[in-house]
Design a protein around this motif. Structure first.
Motif, PDB file in Angstrom:
ATOM      1  N   VAL A 224       0.803  -1.231   0.000  1.00 58.83           N
ATOM      2  CA  VAL A 224       0.000   0.000   0.000  1.00 58.83           C
ATOM      3  C   VAL A 224       0.831   1.274   0.000  1.00 58.83           C
ATOM      4  O   VAL A 224       0.285   2.353  -0.178  1.00 58.83           O
ATOM      5  CB  VAL A 224      -1.032   0.045   1.166  1.00 58.83           C
ATOM      6  CG1 VAL A 224      -2.042  -1.073   1.044  1.00 58.83           C
ATOM      7  CG2 VAL A 224      -0.352   0.074   2.527  1.00 58.83           C
ATOM      8  N   SER A 225       2.135   1.159   0.173  1.00 57.07           N
ATOM      9  CA  SER A 225       2.954   2.369   0.140  1.00 57.07           C
ATOM     10  C   SER A 225       3.303   2.779  -1.299  1.00 57.07           C
ATOM     11  O   SER A 225       4.142   3.630  -1.521  1.00 57.07           O
ATOM     12  CB  SER A 225       4.217   2.196   0.984  1.00 57.07           C
ATOM     13  OG  SER A 225       4.987   1.127   0.494  1.00 57.07           O
ATOM     14  N   ARG A 226       2.605   2.163  -2.237  1.00 58.06           N
ATOM     15  CA  ARG A 226       2.679   2.594  -3.643  1.00 58.06           C
ATOM     16  C   ARG A 226       1.303   2.338  -4.277  1.00 58.06           C
ATOM     17  O   ARG A 226       0.568   1.471  -3.829  1.00 58.06           O
ATOM     18  CB  ARG A 226       3.787   1.870  -4.395  1.00 58.06           C
ATOM     19  CG  ARG A 226       3.739   0.378  -4.316  1.00 58.06           C
ATOM     20  CD  ARG A 226       5.039  -0.247  -4.855  1.00 58.06           C
ATOM     21  NE  ARG A 226       5.061  -1.667  -4.649  1.00 58.06           N
ATOM     22  CZ  ARG A 226       5.414  -2.274  -3.520  1.00 58.06           C
ATOM     23  NH1 ARG A 226       5.791  -1.556  -2.486  1.00 58.06           N
ATOM     24  NH2 ARG A 226       5.407  -3.583  -3.416  1.00 58.06           N
TER      25      ARG A 226
ATOM     26  N   HIS B  70      -3.003   4.344  -8.815  1.00 57.88           N
ATOM     27  CA  HIS B  70      -4.208   5.163  -8.972  1.00 57.88           C
ATOM     28  C   HIS B  70      -4.163   6.487  -8.201  1.00 57.88           C
ATOM     29  O   HIS B  70      -4.880   7.418  -8.554  1.00 57.88           O
ATOM     30  CB  HIS B  70      -5.445   4.368  -8.530  1.00 57.88           C
ATOM     31  CG  HIS B  70      -5.571   3.065  -9.243  1.00 57.88           C
ATOM     32  ND1 HIS B  70      -5.431   1.858  -8.614  1.00 57.88           N
ATOM     33  CD2 HIS B  70      -5.782   2.790 -10.546  1.00 57.88           C
ATOM     34  CE1 HIS B  70      -5.564   0.884  -9.493  1.00 57.88           C
ATOM     35  NE2 HIS B  70      -5.772   1.418 -10.675  1.00 57.88           N
ATOM     36  N   LEU B  71      -3.368   6.548  -7.145  1.00 57.60           N
ATOM     37  CA  LEU B  71      -3.305   7.750  -6.314  1.00 57.60           C
ATOM     38  C   LEU B  71      -2.052   8.547  -6.625  1.00 57.60           C
ATOM     39  O   LEU B  71      -0.992   7.968  -6.901  1.00 57.60           O
ATOM     40  CB  LEU B  71      -3.293   7.374  -4.833  1.00 57.60           C
ATOM     41  CG  LEU B  71      -4.500   6.616  -4.290  1.00 57.60           C
ATOM     42  CD1 LEU B  71      -4.285   6.248  -2.823  1.00 57.60           C
ATOM     43  CD2 LEU B  71      -5.771   7.430  -4.455  1.00 57.60           C
ATOM     44  N   SER B  72      -2.171   9.865  -6.535  1.00 61.64           N
ATOM     45  CA  SER B  72      -0.980  10.706  -6.645  1.00 61.64           C
ATOM     46  C   SER B  72      -0.134  10.480  -5.381  1.00 61.64           C
ATOM     47  O   SER B  72      -0.615   9.935  -4.383  1.00 61.64           O
ATOM     48  CB  SER B  72      -1.370  12.182  -6.744  1.00 61.64           C
ATOM     49  OG  SER B  72      -1.882  12.634  -5.497  1.00 61.64           O
ATOM     50  N   GLU B  73       1.098  10.903  -5.431  1.00 63.33           N
ATOM     51  CA  GLU B  73       1.980  10.759  -4.264  1.00 63.33           C
ATOM     52  C   GLU B  73       1.387  11.497  -3.052  1.00 63.33           C
ATOM     53  O   GLU B  73       1.413  10.984  -1.933  1.00 63.33           O
ATOM     54  CB  GLU B  73       3.374  11.288  -4.602  1.00 63.33           C
ATOM     55  CG  GLU B  73       4.399  10.962  -3.545  1.00 63.33           C
ATOM     56  CD  GLU B  73       5.808  11.214  -4.015  1.00 63.33           C
ATOM     57  OE1 GLU B  73       6.633  10.301  -3.874  1.00 63.33           O
ATOM     58  OE2 GLU B  73       6.090  12.329  -4.517  1.00 63.33           O
TER      59      GLU B  73
ATOM     60  N   TRP C 155       0.423   9.374   0.349  1.00 62.37           N
ATOM     61  CA  TRP C 155       1.111   9.620   1.621  1.00 62.37           C
ATOM     62  C   TRP C 155       0.232  10.371   2.608  1.00 62.37           C
ATOM     63  O   TRP C 155       0.302  10.139   3.810  1.00 62.37           O
ATOM     64  CB  TRP C 155       2.453  10.298   1.372  1.00 62.37           C
ATOM     65  CG  TRP C 155       3.397   9.301   0.794  1.00 62.37           C
ATOM     66  CD1 TRP C 155       3.710   9.121  -0.528  1.00 62.37           C
ATOM     67  CD2 TRP C 155       4.073   8.269   1.505  1.00 62.37           C
ATOM     68  NE1 TRP C 155       4.553   8.046  -0.675  1.00 62.37           N
ATOM     69  CE2 TRP C 155       4.800   7.506   0.563  1.00 62.37           C
ATOM     70  CE3 TRP C 155       4.146   7.922   2.854  1.00 62.37           C
ATOM     71  CZ2 TRP C 155       5.589   6.431   0.920  1.00 62.37           C
ATOM     72  CZ3 TRP C 155       4.938   6.842   3.211  1.00 62.37           C
ATOM     73  CH2 TRP C 155       5.640   6.105   2.263  1.00 62.37           C
ATOM     74  N   GLY C 156      -0.636  11.250   2.123  1.00 64.79           N
ATOM     75  CA  GLY C 156      -1.582  11.911   3.022  1.00 64.79           C
ATOM     76  C   GLY C 156      -2.539  10.908   3.641  1.00 64.79           C
ATOM     77  O   GLY C 156      -2.875  10.992   4.829  1.00 64.79           O
ATOM     78  N   THR C 157      -2.974   9.931   2.836  1.00 63.28           N
ATOM     79  CA  THR C 157      -3.856   8.885   3.354  1.00 63.28           C
ATOM     80  C   THR C 157      -3.130   8.037   4.389  1.00 63.28           C
ATOM     81  O   THR C 157      -3.692   7.709   5.449  1.00 63.28           O
ATOM     82  CB  THR C 157      -4.383   7.993   2.203  1.00 63.28           C
ATOM     83  OG1 THR C 157      -5.088   8.823   1.265  1.00 63.28           O
ATOM     84  CG2 THR C 157      -5.314   6.913   2.714  1.00 63.28           C
TER      85      THR C 157
ATOM     86  N   ALA D 266       7.594  12.265   5.231  1.00 67.03           N
ATOM     87  CA  ALA D 266       8.326  13.529   5.148  1.00 67.03           C
ATOM     88  C   ALA D 266       9.183  13.603   3.880  1.00 67.03           C
ATOM     89  O   ALA D 266       9.514  14.691   3.423  1.00 67.03           O
ATOM     90  CB  ALA D 266       9.189  13.719   6.393  1.00 67.03           C
ATOM     91  N   GLU D 267       9.502  12.448   3.309  1.00 62.85           N
ATOM     92  CA  GLU D 267      10.269  12.409   2.062  1.00 62.85           C
ATOM     93  C   GLU D 267       9.367  12.627   0.844  1.00 62.85           C
ATOM     94  O   GLU D 267       9.863  12.866  -0.254  1.00 62.85           O
ATOM     95  CB  GLU D 267      10.975  11.060   1.922  1.00 62.85           C
ATOM     96  CG  GLU D 267      11.951  10.752   3.038  1.00 62.85           C
ATOM     97  CD  GLU D 267      12.471   9.313   2.984  1.00 62.85           C
ATOM     98  OE1 GLU D 267      12.370   8.672   1.914  1.00 62.85           O
ATOM     99  OE2 GLU D 267      12.970   8.851   4.023  1.00 62.85           O
TER     100      GLU D 267
END
Length: 179
Positions: free
Chosen positions: A24-26, A29-32, A36-38, A60-61
């Motif tokens: 799930v860390s990639r 379908h979702l923007s970065e 990461w906000g999710t 933070a990266e």
């Protein structure tokens, strides 16, 4: 600490969660920013400081400091909203749904730019907190704004996996024999 270090700490009883947390860390379908906000918002929602710290460090990266703080603001605002609106929904008395909530919700407002990202984070946190009324409301805004079902599903998959990882970490700390 980062997500991989959390994955390594998950017990064998949470092998599926270990694998899912890596996935799930990639997202395709979702923007970065959405991804990461999710992760940040749901990590705060599951109330596991160790997991939240690991996700924050890695986020933070990928996020600006302003976006990192915004995701946290959305999570805390939804913690309040989810309790209130879940009460209204579960009670099922029309008079409560007609009363103004009178709760400050500035984190969900703001500029039109980024509105759908905030809504996506709010949806994911609402899924963690089990507020059907909020899930329906945020999904409707997202769908009306052109966010795809695949994007919405990815956000909820993140929420589910982060929640399960918190459960596994908490149960592992409570009962070390689960490793």
């Amino acid at each position: 600490m980062n997500i991989d270090s959390i994955r390594e700490r998950l017990p064998d009883t949470a092998k599926d969660i270990r694998l899912n947390l890596g996935n799930v860390s990639r997202s395709e379908h979702l923007s970065e920013r959405q991804l990461w906000g999710t992760l940040v918002a749901t990590a705060l929602a599951v109330r596991c400081p160790e997991l939240a710290a690991a996700i924050d460090a890695e986020a933070a990266e990928h996020l600006s400091e302003a976006d990192l703080q915004l995701a946290k603001s959305v999570a805390t605002t939804m913690a309040m909203n989810n309790v209130y609106y879940r009460f209204v929904h579960l009670l099922g008395k029309p008079e409560y749904s007609q009363l103004p909530a009178r709760l400050r919700m500035q984190a969900l407002g703001g500029p039109e730019e980024g509105k759908l990202d905030r809504e996506l984070w709010a949806l994911a946190v609402s899924a963690v907190n089990g507020c059907g009324m909020c899930v329906q409301a945020h999904e409707a805004v997202l769908a009306a704004g052109g966010v795809s079902s695949l994007q919405i599903q990815d956000a909820v998959r993140i929420a589910a996996t982060v929640s399960a990882a918190a459960t596994a970490l908490t149960s592992c700390a409570a009962s070390p024999s689960t490793n």
